[in-house]
Scaffold this motif. Structure first.
Motif, PDB file in Angstrom:
ATOM      1  N   PRO A 111       0.696  -1.206   0.021  1.00  0.00           N
ATOM      2  CA  PRO A 111       0.066  -0.028   0.130  1.00  0.00           C
ATOM      3  C   PRO A 111       0.936   1.372   0.161  1.00  0.00           C
ATOM      4  O   PRO A 111       0.302   2.493  -0.262  1.00  0.00           O
ATOM      5  CB  PRO A 111      -0.899  -0.283   1.393  1.00  0.00           C
ATOM      6  N   ASN A 112       1.995   1.169  -0.019  1.00  0.00           N
ATOM      7  CA  ASN A 112       2.870   2.353   0.148  1.00  0.00           C
ATOM      8  C   ASN A 112       3.581   2.798  -1.372  1.00  0.00           C
ATOM      9  O   ASN A 112       4.198   3.690  -1.300  1.00  0.00           O
ATOM     10  CB  ASN A 112       4.045   2.059   1.251  1.00  0.00           C
ATOM     11  N   VAL A 113       2.951   1.918  -2.181  1.00  0.00           N
ATOM     12  CA  VAL A 113       3.598   2.022  -3.558  1.00  0.00           C
ATOM     13  C   VAL A 113       2.212   2.982  -4.364  1.00  0.00           C
ATOM     14  O   VAL A 113       1.299   2.231  -4.387  1.00  0.00           O
ATOM     15  CB  VAL A 113       4.002   0.915  -4.426  1.00  0.00           C
ATOM     16  N   ALA A 114       2.441   4.083  -4.701  1.00  0.00           N
ATOM     17  CA  ALA A 114       1.450   4.850  -5.778  1.00  0.00           C
ATOM     18  C   ALA A 114       1.667   4.787  -6.958  1.00  0.00           C
ATOM     19  O   ALA A 114       2.922   4.768  -7.286  1.00  0.00           O
ATOM     20  CB  ALA A 114       1.273   6.082  -4.890  1.00  0.00           C
ATOM     21  N   PHE A 115       0.895   4.868  -8.122  1.00  0.00           N
ATOM     22  CA  PHE A 115       0.784   4.932  -9.501  1.00  0.00           C
ATOM     23  C   PHE A 115       0.334   6.214 -10.026  1.00  0.00           C
ATOM     24  O   PHE A 115      -0.862   6.250  -9.891  1.00  0.00           O
ATOM     25  CB  PHE A 115       0.241   3.662  -9.820  1.00  0.00           C
ATOM     26  N   SER A 116       1.062   7.130 -10.364  1.00  0.00           N
ATOM     27  CA  SER A 116       0.662   8.418 -10.830  1.00  0.00           C
ATOM     28  C   SER A 116       0.479   8.566 -12.648  1.00  0.00           C
ATOM     29  O   SER A 116       1.787   8.013 -12.990  1.00  0.00           O
ATOM     30  CB  SER A 116       1.342   9.591 -10.505  1.00  0.00           C
ATOM     31  N   ALA A 117      -0.313   8.822 -13.419  1.00  0.00           N
ATOM     32  CA  ALA A 117      -0.598   8.910 -14.610  1.00  0.00           C
ATOM     33  C   ALA A 117      -0.903  10.339 -14.992  1.00  0.00           C
ATOM     34  O   ALA A 117      -1.542  11.208 -14.602  1.00  0.00           O
ATOM     35  CB  ALA A 117      -1.572   7.921 -14.926  1.00  0.00           C
ATOM     36  N   CYS A 118      -0.067  10.611 -16.139  1.00  0.00           N
ATOM     37  CA  CYS A 118       0.047  12.062 -16.478  1.00  0.00           C
ATOM     38  C   CYS A 118      -1.372  12.483 -17.380  1.00  0.00           C
ATOM     39  O   CYS A 118      -1.657  11.762 -18.438  1.00  0.00           O
ATOM     40  CB  CYS A 118       1.223  12.468 -17.485  1.00  0.00           C
ATOM     41  N   GLY A 119      -2.046  13.201 -16.875  1.00  0.00           N
ATOM     42  CA  GLY A 119      -3.273  13.503 -17.530  1.00  0.00           C
ATOM     43  C   GLY A 119      -3.175  14.319 -18.891  1.00  0.00           C
ATOM     44  O   GLY A 119      -3.910  14.176 -19.815  1.00  0.00           O
ATOM     45  N   ASN A 120      -1.957  15.006 -19.007  1.00  0.00           N
ATOM     46  CA  ASN A 120      -1.813  15.614 -20.372  1.00  0.00           C
ATOM     47  C   ASN A 120      -1.383  14.357 -21.521  1.00  0.00           C
ATOM     48  O   ASN A 120      -1.969  14.673 -22.598  1.00  0.00           O
ATOM     49  CB  ASN A 120      -0.385  16.364 -20.328  1.00  0.00           C
ATOM     50  N   THR A 121      -0.669  13.411 -21.067  1.00  0.00           N
ATOM     51  CA  THR A 121      -0.587  12.385 -21.973  1.00  0.00           C
ATOM     52  C   THR A 121      -1.765  11.525 -22.316  1.00  0.00           C
ATOM     53  O   THR A 121      -2.137  11.082 -23.579  1.00  0.00           O
ATOM     54  CB  THR A 121       0.512  11.344 -21.404  1.00  0.00           C
ATOM     55  N   GLN A 122      -2.565  11.327 -21.250  1.00  0.00           N
ATOM     56  CA  GLN A 122      -3.918  10.555 -21.400  1.00  0.00           C
ATOM     57  C   GLN A 122      -4.660  11.213 -22.493  1.00  0.00           C
ATOM     58  O   GLN A 122      -5.256  10.555 -23.544  1.00  0.00           O
ATOM     59  CB  GLN A 122      -4.569  10.515 -20.097  1.00  0.00           C
ATOM     60  N   GLU A 123      -4.700  12.711 -22.176  1.00  0.00           N
ATOM     61  CA  GLU A 123      -5.523  13.565 -23.201  1.00  0.00           C
ATOM     62  C   GLU A 123      -4.969  13.407 -24.709  1.00  0.00           C
ATOM     63  O   GLU A 123      -5.829  13.176 -25.445  1.00  0.00           O
ATOM     64  CB  GLU A 123      -5.515  15.004 -22.632  1.00  0.00           C
ATOM     65  N   ALA A 124      -3.894  13.530 -24.779  1.00  0.00           N
ATOM     66  CA  ALA A 124      -3.237  13.443 -26.085  1.00  0.00           C
ATOM     67  C   ALA A 124      -3.457  12.060 -26.956  1.00  0.00           C
ATOM     68  O   ALA A 124      -3.817  12.091 -27.838  1.00  0.00           O
ATOM     69  CB  ALA A 124      -1.759  13.610 -25.844  1.00  0.00           C
ATOM     70  N   MET A 125      -3.308  11.179 -25.956  1.00  0.00           N
ATOM     71  CA  MET A 125      -3.602   9.711 -26.563  1.00  0.00           C
ATOM     72  C   MET A 125      -5.244   9.562 -26.766  1.00  0.00           C
ATOM     73  O   MET A 125      -5.453   9.044 -27.932  1.00  0.00           O
ATOM     74  CB  MET A 125      -3.202   8.779 -25.318  1.00  0.00           C
ATOM     75  N   GLN A 126      -6.007  10.076 -26.055  1.00  0.00           N
ATOM     76  CA  GLN A 126      -7.492  10.064 -26.438  1.00  0.00           C
ATOM     77  C   GLN A 126      -7.750  10.789 -27.800  1.00  0.00           C
ATOM     78  O   GLN A 126      -8.493  10.124 -28.724  1.00  0.00           O
ATOM     79  CB  GLN A 126      -8.298  11.013 -25.187  1.00  0.00           C
TER      80      GLN A 126
END
Length: 146
Positions: free
Chosen positions: A95-110
């Motif tokens: 539970p001490n490992v978090a995963f963060s995804a870039c919103g800018n990249t997600q938008e560009a891929m969409q």
């Protein structure tokens, strides 16, 4: 005299205990993944697991955040991740490992793919992956790029 020694020894023990608790520090590491390469993704996951196990064995706390952006977003994409099972396993067992995804990249891929880009359930979207890494480093987090 013996009772004075016992009281003195007890007072030292009581006064030292809070100092030890205050001295214990939480370690922090940010791990970057910015390439669509399963070997790099697995290395990042190995780094996170090794760091978590090492500090756990020492009885120390550590917070780990894997930040993905650019082509590295595939690591956390529900439809294309080559390491989806490992992300899920590590997320559930550490539970001490978090995963963060870039919103800018997600938008560009969409936009490029003309569809919603689904992320694994463990992923938290941040506005910009690079900015997230900068903010963590400014707060004193260590930085690793496998």
């Amino acid at each position: 005299m013996t009772s004075y020694c016992a009281i003195f020894a007890l007072s030292l023990t009581i006064s030292v205990q809070p100092l030890r608790a205050a001295d214990s520090k939480v370690h922090h590491v940010a791990i970057q993944v910015s390439v669509n390469d399963p070997a790099v993704m697995n290395l990042a996951l190995n780094n996170a697991a090794n760091v978590a196990h090492d500090y756990s064995a020492k009885g120390e706390e550590v917070e780990i955040e894997i930040v993905v952006y650019g082509p590295g977003l595939h690591m956390l994409r529900d439809d294309t991740s080559p390491v989806k099972a490992r992300v899920k396993s590590i997320g559930e067992s550490m539970p001490n490992v978090a995963f963060s995804a870039c919103g800018n990249t997600q938008e560009a891929m969409q936009k490029a793919e003309g569809k919603e880009i689904p992320l694994v359930s463990r992923a938290k979207v941040v506005p910009a992956g690079v900015v997230r890494l900068m903010e963590l480093q400014e707060r004193g987090w260590s930085y690793v790029r496998p």
